[in-house]
Design a protein around this motif. Structure first.
Motif, PDB file in Angstrom:
ATOM      1  N   ARG A   1       0.827  -1.216   0.000  1.00 51.58           N
ATOM      2  CA  ARG A   1       0.000   0.000   0.000  1.00 51.58           C
ATOM      3  C   ARG A   1       0.859   1.263   0.000  1.00 51.58           C
ATOM      4  NH1 ARG A   1      -4.858  -0.326   4.059  1.00 51.58           N
ATOM      5  NH2 ARG A   1      -4.952   1.858   3.448  1.00 51.58           N
ATOM      6  N   VAL A   2       1.901   1.275   0.819  1.00 52.98           N
ATOM      7  CA  VAL A   2       2.760   2.461   0.898  1.00 52.98           C
ATOM      8  C   VAL A   2       3.512   2.664  -0.417  1.00 52.98           C
ATOM      9  CG1 VAL A   2       4.781   3.470   2.032  1.00 52.98           C
ATOM     10  CG2 VAL A   2       2.971   2.431   3.406  1.00 52.98           C
ATOM     11  N   LEU A   3       4.043   1.594  -0.969  1.00 49.31           N
ATOM     12  CA  LEU A   3       4.792   1.712  -2.219  1.00 49.31           C
ATOM     13  C   LEU A   3       3.884   2.118  -3.379  1.00 49.31           C
ATOM     14  CD1 LEU A   3       7.246  -1.307  -1.883  1.00 49.31           C
ATOM     15  CD2 LEU A   3       7.690   1.125  -1.450  1.00 49.31           C
ATOM     16  N   GLU A   4       2.676   1.633  -3.380  1.00 54.79           N
ATOM     17  CA  GLU A   4       1.706   2.036  -4.402  1.00 54.79           C
ATOM     18  C   GLU A   4       1.431   3.544  -4.301  1.00 54.79           C
ATOM     19  OE1 GLU A   4      -3.032   1.366  -5.020  1.00 54.79           O
ATOM     20  OE2 GLU A   4      -1.846  -0.427  -4.620  1.00 54.79           O
ATOM     21  N   SER A   5       1.267   4.023  -3.090  1.00 54.50           N
ATOM     22  CA  SER A   5       1.016   5.447  -2.869  1.00 54.50           C
ATOM     23  C   SER A   5       2.238   6.286  -3.252  1.00 54.50           C
ATOM     24  CB  SER A   5       0.648   5.674  -1.396  1.00 54.50           C
ATOM     25  OG  SER A   5       0.350   7.013  -1.160  1.00 54.50           O
ATOM     26  N   ALA A   6       3.428   5.815  -2.896  1.00 47.87           N
ATOM     27  CA  ALA A   6       4.657   6.543  -3.242  1.00 47.87           C
ATOM     28  C   ALA A   6       4.850   6.574  -4.753  1.00 47.87           C
ATOM     29  CB  ALA A   6       5.857   5.885  -2.570  1.00 47.87           C
TER      30      ALA A   6
ATOM     31  N   GLY B   1       4.519  13.631 -10.066  1.00 46.58           N
ATOM     32  CA  GLY B   1       5.569  14.634  -9.905  1.00 46.58           C
ATOM     33  C   GLY B   1       5.661  15.186  -8.495  1.00 46.58           C
ATOM     34  N   LYS B   2       5.084  14.507  -7.534  1.00 47.23           N
ATOM     35  CA  LYS B   2       5.104  14.945  -6.132  1.00 47.23           C
ATOM     36  C   LYS B   2       6.209  14.185  -5.392  1.00 47.23           C
ATOM     37  CE  LYS B   2       0.230  16.063  -6.342  1.00 47.23           C
ATOM     38  NZ  LYS B   2      -1.107  15.757  -5.872  1.00 47.23           N
ATOM     39  N   LEU B   3       7.438  14.641  -5.597  1.00 46.69           N
ATOM     40  CA  LEU B   3       8.597  13.927  -5.074  1.00 46.69           C
ATOM     41  C   LEU B   3       8.655  13.961  -3.548  1.00 46.69           C
ATOM     42  CD1 LEU B   3      11.278  15.132  -7.644  1.00 46.69           C
ATOM     43  CD2 LEU B   3       9.721  13.201  -7.791  1.00 46.69           C
ATOM     44  N   ALA B   4       8.344  15.105  -2.947  1.00 47.27           N
ATOM     45  CA  ALA B   4       8.389  15.211  -1.481  1.00 47.27           C
ATOM     46  C   ALA B   4       7.365  14.272  -0.843  1.00 47.27           C
ATOM     47  CB  ALA B   4       8.152  16.652  -1.045  1.00 47.27           C
TER      48      ALA B   4
ATOM     49  N   ASP C   1      15.664   4.529  -5.768  1.00 46.75           N
ATOM     50  CA  ASP C   1      16.557   4.865  -6.881  1.00 46.75           C
ATOM     51  C   ASP C   1      16.004   6.038  -7.693  1.00 46.75           C
ATOM     52  OD1 ASP C   1      18.253   2.808  -6.130  1.00 46.75           O
ATOM     53  OD2 ASP C   1      17.624   1.441  -7.746  1.00 46.75           O
ATOM     54  N   VAL C   2      14.711   6.020  -7.945  1.00 41.04           N
ATOM     55  CA  VAL C   2      14.075   7.120  -8.686  1.00 41.04           C
ATOM     56  C   VAL C   2      14.244   8.430  -7.923  1.00 41.04           C
ATOM     57  CG1 VAL C   2      11.859   8.065  -9.453  1.00 41.04           C
ATOM     58  CG2 VAL C   2      12.426   5.679  -9.942  1.00 41.04           C
ATOM     59  N   LEU C   3      13.982   8.396  -6.627  1.00 46.82           N
ATOM     60  CA  LEU C   3      14.114   9.607  -5.814  1.00 46.82           C
ATOM     61  C   LEU C   3      15.559  10.097  -5.773  1.00 46.82           C
ATOM     62  CD1 LEU C   3      11.677   8.701  -2.916  1.00 46.82           C
ATOM     63  CD2 LEU C   3      11.414  10.580  -4.566  1.00 46.82           C
ATOM     64  N   SER C   4      16.490   9.173  -5.701  1.00 48.19           N
ATOM     65  CA  SER C   4      17.901   9.542  -5.693  1.00 48.19           C
ATOM     66  C   SER C   4      18.308  10.201  -7.016  1.00 48.19           C
ATOM     67  CB  SER C   4      18.756   8.302  -5.438  1.00 48.19           C
ATOM     68  OG  SER C   4      20.121   8.634  -5.488  1.00 48.19           O
ATOM     69  N   LEU C   5      17.888   9.616  -8.121  1.00 45.98           N
ATOM     70  CA  LEU C   5      18.189  10.199  -9.434  1.00 45.98           C
ATOM     71  C   LEU C   5      17.549  11.580  -9.600  1.00 45.98           C
ATOM     72  CD1 LEU C   5      17.862   7.102 -11.787  1.00 45.98           C
ATOM     73  CD2 LEU C   5      19.898   8.528 -11.507  1.00 45.98           C
ATOM     74  N   ALA C   6      16.318  11.725  -9.122  1.00 48.21           N
ATOM     75  CA  ALA C   6      15.639  13.018  -9.208  1.00 48.21           C
ATOM     76  C   ALA C   6      16.380  14.060  -8.379  1.00 48.21           C
ATOM     77  CB  ALA C   6      14.190  12.889  -8.750  1.00 48.21           C
ATOM     78  N   GLY C   7      16.834  13.674  -7.190  1.00 53.98           N
ATOM     79  CA  GLY C   7      17.611  14.592  -6.351  1.00 53.98           C
ATOM     80  C   GLY C   7      18.926  14.972  -7.007  1.00 53.98           C
ATOM     81  N   ASP C   8      19.595  13.988  -7.609  1.00 51.51           N
ATOM     82  CA  ASP C   8      20.841  14.272  -8.328  1.00 51.51           C
ATOM     83  C   ASP C   8      20.590  15.231  -9.488  1.00 51.51           C
ATOM     84  OD1 ASP C   8      22.149  12.535  -6.613  1.00 51.51           O
ATOM     85  OD2 ASP C   8      22.307  10.901  -8.089  1.00 51.51           O
ATOM     86  N   ALA C   9      19.511  15.004 -10.218  1.00 50.47           N
ATOM     87  CA  ALA C   9      19.176  15.879 -11.350  1.00 50.47           C
ATOM     88  C   ALA C   9      18.959  17.314 -10.865  1.00 50.47           C
ATOM     89  CB  ALA C   9      17.927  15.366 -12.073  1.00 50.47           C
TER      90      ALA C   9
ATOM     91  N   ALA D   1       5.659   8.321 -15.844  1.00 49.92           N
ATOM     92  CA  ALA D   1       5.717   9.681 -15.291  1.00 49.92           C
ATOM     93  C   ALA D   1       5.975  10.669 -16.437  1.00 49.92           C
ATOM     94  CB  ALA D   1       6.806   9.779 -14.226  1.00 49.92           C
ATOM     95  N   LYS D   2       4.917  11.223 -16.973  1.00 51.15           N
ATOM     96  CA  LYS D   2       5.015  12.087 -18.153  1.00 51.15           C
ATOM     97  C   LYS D   2       5.768  13.391 -17.890  1.00 51.15           C
ATOM     98  CE  LYS D   2       2.838   9.056 -20.451  1.00 51.15           C
ATOM     99  NZ  LYS D   2       3.669   8.006 -20.965  1.00 51.15           N
ATOM    100  N   TRP D   3       5.775  13.855 -16.647  1.00 45.34           N
ATOM    101  CA  TRP D   3       6.471  15.085 -16.316  1.00 45.34           C
ATOM    102  C   TRP D   3       7.978  14.977 -16.576  1.00 45.34           C
ATOM    103  CZ3 TRP D   3      10.292  14.873 -12.653  1.00 45.34           C
ATOM    104  CH2 TRP D   3      10.267  13.800 -11.774  1.00 45.34           C
ATOM    105  N   VAL D   4       8.500  13.757 -16.538  1.00 45.13           N
ATOM    106  CA  VAL D   4       9.937  13.569 -16.713  1.00 45.13           C
ATOM    107  C   VAL D   4      10.347  13.911 -18.139  1.00 45.13           C
ATOM    108  CG1 VAL D   4      11.870  11.966 -16.519  1.00 45.13           C
ATOM    109  CG2 VAL D   4       9.965  11.800 -14.922  1.00 45.13           C
ATOM    110  N   GLU D   5       9.563  13.489 -19.120  1.00 44.90           N
ATOM    111  CA  GLU D   5       9.891  13.804 -20.520  1.00 44.90           C
ATOM    112  C   GLU D   5       9.911  15.313 -20.741  1.00 44.90           C
ATOM    113  OE1 GLU D   5      11.044  11.785 -22.836  1.00 44.90           O
ATOM    114  OE2 GLU D   5      10.842  10.112 -21.433  1.00 44.90           O
ATOM    115  N   ALA D   6       8.951  16.017 -20.157  1.00 48.62           N
ATOM    116  CA  ALA D   6       8.923  17.478 -20.272  1.00 48.62           C
ATOM    117  C   ALA D   6      10.155  18.083 -19.603  1.00 48.62           C
ATOM    118  CB  ALA D   6       7.649  18.039 -19.646  1.00 48.62           C
TER     119      ALA D   6
END
Length: 186
Positions: free
Chosen positions: A77-82, A89-92, A116-124, A150-155
């Motif tokens: 449930r938590v991972l689905e929500s995250a 696009g709600k990283l926080a 890993d996704v959150l880490s890459l987004a933070g690095d970006a 996540a369509k926001w990533v392409e933009a």
């Protein structure tokens, strides 16, 4: 289950055996109560409280089927929500959702993937803030590979590409000498 079966199958006759049986029954009762508390917290959507109770139940009996099932349900449930938060696009919010779990489910591949996704987004974001546009774009492309929905990533990738191009144009124009001189004087 094993403790419960042992309690029922043992011929408890002497005083020491009776004390052991009482201790085992208390422990079993405590595990059941902790599981019930975790289930109630999960049903109420209180993921942090549920994770705390699951952690306690695991410490008491890590092999109990109910504990394993409850940990899996909670993490799911938590991972689905995250993941939904990341897609939006709600990283926080995604980070906050994962934080609710604490150490529970740390070894799950789905959790590691979200981390890993959150880490890459933070690095970006850090590369972008430092003007390292190629590195920012590379990290964003890593996010896109892990979360294609996540369509926001392409933009974002396109916007970073444009920034990189504009930065290169500005750096090759007449103002670049003034910008470079301004950096040296600070």
């Amino acid at each position: 289950r094993a403790v419960e079966q042992m309690i029922q199958e043992q011929p408890w006759g002497d005083g020491e055996a009776a004390k052991l049986r009482e201790a085992a029954e208390r422990r079993l009762t405590e595990v059941r109560e902790t599981i019930a508390q975790a289930q109630a917290a999960l049903a109420a959507g209180q993921f942090a409280a549920a994770a705390d109770r699951v952690r306690r139940a695991k410490a008491m009996d890590a092999h109990a089927v109910e504990v394993i099932r409850l940990e899996s349900e909670l993490c799911g449930r938590v991972l689905e929500s995250a993941r939904a938060a990341l897609v939006e696009g709600k990283l926080a919010r995604a980070e906050s959702e994962l934080a609710c779990l604490g150490e529970v489910g740390k070894a799950m591949p789905a959790r590691r993937e979200i981390m890993d996704v959150l880490s890459l987004a933070g690095d970006a974001a850090r590369h972008l803030a430092a003007g390292r546009f190629a590195e920012a774009r590379r990290c964003a492309m890593g996010v896109a590979r892990l979360m294609p929905e996540a369509k926001w990533v392409e933009a974002t990738i396109e916007q970073v590409r444009q920034m990189e191009e504009l930065h290169a144009r500005l750096a090759s124009g007449p103002l670049s000498e003034k910008v470079d001189a301004g950096r040296e004087s600070h």
